[in-house]
Design an enzyme around this catalytic site. Structure first.
Site, PDB file in Angstrom:
ATOM      1  N   ARG A  45     -12.527  16.232 -36.141  1.00 18.88           N
ATOM      2  CA  ARG A  45     -12.573  16.921 -37.170  1.00 18.88           C
ATOM      3  C   ARG A  45     -11.585  17.007 -38.369  1.00 18.88           C
ATOM      4  NH1 ARG A  45     -15.934  21.518 -34.244  1.00 18.88           N
ATOM      5  NH2 ARG A  45     -15.253  20.714 -32.473  1.00 18.88           N
ATOM      6  N   GLY A  46     -10.371  16.789 -37.623  1.00 17.93           N
ATOM      7  CA  GLY A  46      -9.103  17.364 -38.390  1.00 17.93           C
ATOM      8  C   GLY A  46      -8.927  16.363 -39.735  1.00 17.93           C
ATOM      9  N   GLU A 101      -6.570   9.604 -39.875  1.00 16.64           N
ATOM     10  CA  GLU A 101      -6.323  10.467 -39.194  1.00 16.64           C
ATOM     11  C   GLU A 101      -5.345  11.550 -39.596  1.00 16.64           C
ATOM     12  OE1 GLU A 101      -7.060  11.787 -36.480  1.00 16.64           O
ATOM     13  OE2 GLU A 101      -5.948  11.355 -34.646  1.00 16.64           O
ATOM     14  N   ASP A 105       0.317  12.055 -32.512  1.00 18.51           N
ATOM     15  CA  ASP A 105       0.959  12.867 -31.639  1.00 18.51           C
ATOM     16  C   ASP A 105       1.573  12.110 -30.552  1.00 18.51           C
ATOM     17  OD1 ASP A 105       2.171  15.342 -30.831  1.00 18.51           O
ATOM     18  OD2 ASP A 105       0.438  15.733 -29.631  1.00 18.51           O
ATOM     19  N   LYS A 133       4.393  12.751 -35.552  1.00 23.40           N
ATOM     20  CA  LYS A 133       5.308  13.514 -34.630  1.00 23.40           C
ATOM     21  C   LYS A 133       5.847  12.480 -33.739  1.00 23.40           C
ATOM     22  CE  LYS A 133       2.416  17.510 -34.084  1.00 23.40           C
ATOM     23  NZ  LYS A 133       1.965  18.500 -32.830  1.00 23.40           N
ATOM     24  N   PHE A 154       3.704  22.800 -33.494  1.00 23.70           N
ATOM     25  CA  PHE A 154       2.072  22.776 -33.551  1.00 23.70           C
ATOM     26  C   PHE A 154       1.905  23.295 -34.703  1.00 23.70           C
ATOM     27  CE2 PHE A 154      -2.197  23.870 -32.777  1.00 23.70           C
ATOM     28  CZ  PHE A 154      -2.568  22.787 -31.765  1.00 23.70           C
TER      29      PHE A 154
HETATM   30  P1  IMP Z   1      -2.910  12.106 -29.661  1.00 24.62           P
HETATM   31  O1  IMP Z   1      -3.693  11.659 -29.185  1.00 24.62           O
HETATM   32  O2  IMP Z   1      -1.974  13.202 -28.873  1.00 24.62           O
HETATM   33  O3  IMP Z   1      -1.953  11.327 -30.765  1.00 24.62           O
HETATM   34  O4  IMP Z   1      -3.211  13.395 -30.619  1.00 24.62           O
HETATM   35  C1  IMP Z   1      -3.929  13.394 -31.669  1.00 24.62           C
HETATM   36  C2  IMP Z   1      -4.842  14.574 -32.154  1.00 24.62           C
HETATM   37  O5  IMP Z   1      -4.376  15.712 -31.478  1.00 24.62           O
HETATM   38  C3  IMP Z   1      -4.859  14.740 -33.554  1.00 24.62           C
HETATM   39  O6  IMP Z   1      -5.831  13.914 -34.084  1.00 24.62           O
HETATM   40  C4  IMP Z   1      -4.953  16.174 -33.521  1.00 24.62           C
HETATM   41  O7  IMP Z   1      -6.435  16.374 -33.656  1.00 24.62           O
HETATM   42  C5  IMP Z   1      -4.572  16.700 -32.388  1.00 24.62           C
HETATM   43  N1  IMP Z   1      -3.204  17.384 -32.783  1.00 24.62           N
HETATM   44  C6  IMP Z   1      -2.146  17.005 -32.478  1.00 24.62           C
HETATM   45  N2  IMP Z   1      -0.901  17.757 -32.828  1.00 24.62           N
HETATM   46  C7  IMP Z   1      -1.557  18.559 -33.309  1.00 24.62           C
HETATM   47  C8  IMP Z   1      -0.821  20.043 -34.043  1.00 24.62           C
HETATM   48  O8  IMP Z   1       0.046  20.256 -33.998  1.00 24.62           O
HETATM   49  N3  IMP Z   1      -1.832  20.735 -34.348  1.00 24.62           N
HETATM   50  C9  IMP Z   1      -3.521  20.660 -34.253  1.00 24.62           C
HETATM   51  N4  IMP Z   1      -3.988  19.602 -33.552  1.00 24.62           N
HETATM   52  C10 IMP Z   1      -2.984  18.608 -33.151  1.00 24.62           C
HETATM   53 MG    MG Z   2      -7.758  14.590 -34.354  1.00 26.61          MG
END
Ligand code: IMP
Ligand code: MG
Length: 178
Positions: A45-46, A101, A105, A133, A154
């Site tokens: 949803r982000g 997206e 992260d 990040k 975060f």
């Molecule tokens: P990844 O699979 O670890 O790259 O994570 C991606 C997802 O984690 C993103 O689409 C976000 O929904 C969530 N996410 C990563 N960092 C943050 C943050 O700092 N705050 C809130 N959601 C995060």
């Molecule tokens: Mg997300």
């Protein structure tokens, strides 16, 4: 854990985000100039606020579709196991596609989604993330466009949540526990 009190320190203003989106859209328009109809795929949803602002700046014929992947739950750590909770409504074979997206992260989500969509044989597949990040990366994946590189903090706001809260903040802020 979500009960722990915290404050939000402003990190990226709404104005800075808007200016960045304007610049990004010029690049995206150049990349997809002459496209029939670009499929803009938002990851729920982000990305819902980002995609709303992005498509209104894009001077291209587009359609919008959404994909929902499993999330963090209520925590702050990636599950590293990505599941598709809601698939696209439309087909993307032979189409130009832009994946949108909120944050890259660890990279697990983006790499999983790109692999999945590539398998459906789009004509052109590109991706954009509002935030990156890089210091957190565990999977080698890079987006074609990035809004802002941020440190390992975060963050919330502009669609991004902490345990479903703070999505409606108009700016990006970092969570600081008090
Ligand atoms: P990844 O699979 O670890 O790259 O994570 C991606 C997802 O984690 C993103 O689409 C976000 O929904 C969530 N996410 C990563 N960092 C943050 C943050 O700092 N705050 C809130 N959601 C995060
Ligand atoms: Mg997300």
């Amino acid at each position: 854990m979500t009960e722990r009190p915290y404050v939000i320190d402003k990190m990226i203003s709404a104005k800075a985000i808007a200016a960045r989106i304007e610049a990004l859209c010029m690049d995206i328009e150049a990349e997809f100039s002459g496209t029939d109809k670009l499929v803009v795929v938002g990851l729920l949803r982000g990305s819902f606020v980002f995609i709303a602002d992005l498509v209104r700046e894009l001077d291209l014929p587009i359609e919008v579709d959404f994909l929902e992947t499993s999330s963090y739950g209520d925590g702050m750590e990636s599950s590293r196991e990505v599941r598709i909770l809601k698939d696209l409504r439309g087909t993307i074979e032979g189409r130009d596609v832009l994946v949108v997206e909120d944050i890259v992260d660890t990279g697990y989500t983006m790499s999983h989604v790109i692999r999945l969509l590539k398998g459906r044989k789009p004509a052109k597949l590109r991706s954009i993330a509002l935030l990156d990040k890089p210091s957190r990366r565990e999977v080698d994946v890079s987006s074609d466009w990035i809004g802002f590189e941020i440190p390992d903090e975060f963050v919330v706001g502009y669609g991004i949540d902490f345990a479903q809260r703070n999505r409606n903040l108009p700016y990006i802020g970092k969570v600081r526990f008090t």
